[in-house]
Design a protein around this motif. Structure first.
Motif, mmCIF file in Angstrom:
data_model
loop_
_atom_site.group_PDB
_atom_site.id
_atom_site.type_symbol
_atom_site.label_atom_id
_atom_site.label_comp_id
_atom_site.label_asym_id
_atom_site.label_seq_id
_atom_site.Cartn_x
_atom_site.Cartn_y
_atom_site.Cartn_z
ATOM 1 N N GLY A 122 -5.383 -6.734 -2.500
ATOM 2 C CA GLY A 122 -6.330 -5.695 -2.111
ATOM 3 C C GLY A 122 -5.661 -4.357 -1.880
ATOM 4 N N ASN A 123 -4.372 -4.390 -1.522
ATOM 5 C CA ASN A 123 -3.626 -3.155 -1.300
ATOM 6 C C ASN A 123 -2.821 -2.731 -2.523
ATOM 7 O OD1 ASN A 123 -4.501 -2.551 1.224
ATOM 8 N ND2 ASN A 123 -2.600 -3.024 2.295
ATOM 9 N N VAL A 178 -6.441 1.535 5.685
ATOM 10 C CA VAL A 178 -6.348 0.082 5.573
ATOM 11 C C VAL A 178 -5.465 -0.535 6.655
ATOM 12 C CG1 VAL A 178 -6.875 0.010 3.112
ATOM 13 C CG2 VAL A 178 -4.493 0.283 3.855
ATOM 14 N N ASP A 186 -2.216 -1.470 -6.475
ATOM 15 C CA ASP A 186 -2.843 -0.393 -7.243
ATOM 16 C C ASP A 186 -3.634 -0.920 -8.431
ATOM 17 O OD1 ASP A 186 -1.656 2.330 -6.119
ATOM 18 O OD2 ASP A 186 -0.050 0.850 -6.098
ATOM 19 N N ASP A 241 -7.872 8.095 0.284
ATOM 20 C CA ASP A 241 -8.529 6.806 0.504
ATOM 21 C C ASP A 241 -9.535 6.936 1.654
ATOM 22 O OD1 ASP A 241 -9.139 4.046 0.753
ATOM 23 O OD2 ASP A 241 -7.163 3.563 -0.040
ATOM 24 N N THR A 263 -10.896 -6.247 5.247
ATOM 25 C CA THR A 263 -10.524 -4.894 4.837
ATOM 26 C C THR A 263 -10.147 -4.867 3.368
ATOM 27 O OG1 THR A 263 -9.745 -4.237 7.027
ATOM 28 C CG2 THR A 263 -8.793 -3.073 5.158
ATOM 29 N N HIS A 264 -9.390 -5.865 2.941
ATOM 30 C CA HIS A 264 -8.846 -5.877 1.588
ATOM 31 C C HIS A 264 -9.804 -6.499 0.588
ATOM 32 C CE1 HIS A 264 -5.716 -6.030 4.687
ATOM 33 N NE2 HIS A 264 -5.201 -5.037 3.981
ATOM 34 N N ARG A 319 -12.144 -4.129 -0.880
ATOM 35 C CA ARG A 319 -11.632 -3.267 -1.939
ATOM 36 C C ARG A 319 -11.755 -3.949 -3.307
ATOM 37 N NH1 ARG A 319 -8.262 0.723 0.230
ATOM 38 N NH2 ARG A 319 -6.751 0.728 -1.476
ATOM 39 N N GLN A 334 -19.807 -4.578 -0.869
ATOM 40 C CA GLN A 334 -19.899 -4.897 0.553
ATOM 41 C C GLN A 334 -20.650 -6.193 0.854
ATOM 42 O OE1 GLN A 334 -19.135 -4.515 4.509
ATOM 43 N NE2 GLN A 334 -18.390 -3.067 2.976
ATOM 44 N N SER A 384 -12.402 -4.511 -10.222
ATOM 45 C CA SER A 384 -11.185 -4.583 -9.397
ATOM 46 C C SER A 384 -10.031 -5.271 -10.102
ATOM 47 C CB SER A 384 -11.486 -5.293 -8.071
ATOM 48 O OG SER A 384 -12.127 -6.527 -8.285
ATOM 49 N N ASN A 409 -3.434 7.699 -2.172
ATOM 50 C CA ASN A 409 -3.494 7.106 -0.832
ATOM 51 C C ASN A 409 -4.083 8.087 0.175
ATOM 52 O OD1 ASN A 409 -2.397 4.740 -1.760
ATOM 53 N ND2 ASN A 409 -0.566 4.808 -0.476
ATOM 54 N N TYR A 426 0.827 -1.213 0.000
ATOM 55 C CA TYR A 426 0.000 0.000 0.000
ATOM 56 C C TYR A 426 0.860 1.262 0.000
ATOM 57 C CZ TYR A 426 -3.744 3.211 1.359
ATOM 58 O OH TYR A 426 -4.645 4.248 1.388
#
Length: 250
Positions: free
Chosen positions: A115-116, A217, A118, A213, A142-143, A146, A150, A173, A210, A92
């Motif tokens: 997930g972190n 994260v 780019d 965001d 958390t990841h 992304r 949800q 994604s 970042n 990240y």
């Protein structure tokens, strides 16, 4: 075996993970991965990092057997949690964009990495998921959040099901899905386009993105990890992991 770094083209650094048989990383592996990504990002000549892996799949998470061998306390658990946190944060916080090139399975800690990242380029056989509840752990929601909406994240998390690269592509994604043999070239193609930008400006862009965001994260993931400790201290995690270990050997 381990983590290696190469520079196939000007401005691009490729960090490769290779921990046979399934790229389930030991504690040291997570810290080595974090160090490699950070070092690549600090190199003023690098404008994009590609994170990839050798073998059957991109990442199978932490080495559960390493934790099961630790009968003296929670040293392996603490090490794995800290190592994962460091590796995810390194991706990240990398000073330049990170492109994840994913093939095969991307599970557990693998979700934390991509997930972190780019951007994600994946092969057609890539699958993504968090089997944490089947392995006596929690974390990386958390990841996953992304990567998918949800409610889908929650359903995948509670069921331990996986999503395909094609499905993630429909959610926006995954940048591109290609045949497995074309994955390295496709990842380099995107990295090359990014690396063609001004080196100073691309670093400012990464910091700016970042900075806006909506989710911290690092703090969010550390909050999740607290429940992993609770599961371990209560004995729930050992019971589930032992069951997983027996089923894996059937």
């Amino acid at each position: 075996m381990g983590v290696s770094t190469s520079s196939p083209e000007k401005g691009i650094s490729v960090v490769t993970v290779d921990y046979p048989p399934v790229n389930a990383l030991p504690v040291r592996g997570w810290f080595d991965l974090a160090d490699a990504v950070r070092a690549a990002g600090r190199d003023p000549g690098i404008r994009c990092v590609v994170l990839t892996a050798e073998g059957r799949g991109f990442n199978a998470g932490v080495d559960i057997k390493e934790m099961q061998r630790d009968t003296t306390g929670h040293g392996a658990l603490i090490g794995a949690n800290r190592g994962c946190s460091e590796a995810f944060a390194a991706v990240y916080d990398c000073e330049v964009p990170v492109v994840a090139a994913v093939h095969g399975f991307c599970l557990g800690g693998g979700i934390g990495l991509v997930g972190n990242a780019d951007a994600i380029v994946a092969s057609e056989d890539a699958t993504f998921g968090l089997p944490e509840l089947d392995r006596g752990a929690l974390g990386a929601a958390t990841h996953l959040a992304r990567l998918v909406p949800q409610h889908l994240m929650r359903a995948l998390y509670y069921t331990s099901r996986t999503a395909t690269a094609a499905e993630l592509h429909t959610h926006g994604s995954v940048w591109r899905v290609v045949p497995r043999g074309e994955l390295p070239a496709a990842a380099l193609e995107l990295a090359r386009e990014i690396a063609a930008k001004d080196g100073h400006l691309i670093r400012l862009a990464k910091a700016a993105i970042n900075g806006i965001d909506p989710v911290d994260v690092r703090r969010s993931y550390r909050f999740e990890q607290g429940f992993t400790f609770e599961a371990n201290l209560s004995g729930i995690a050992d019971r589930v992991r032992d069951t997983f270990g027996k089923e894996a050997h059937r």
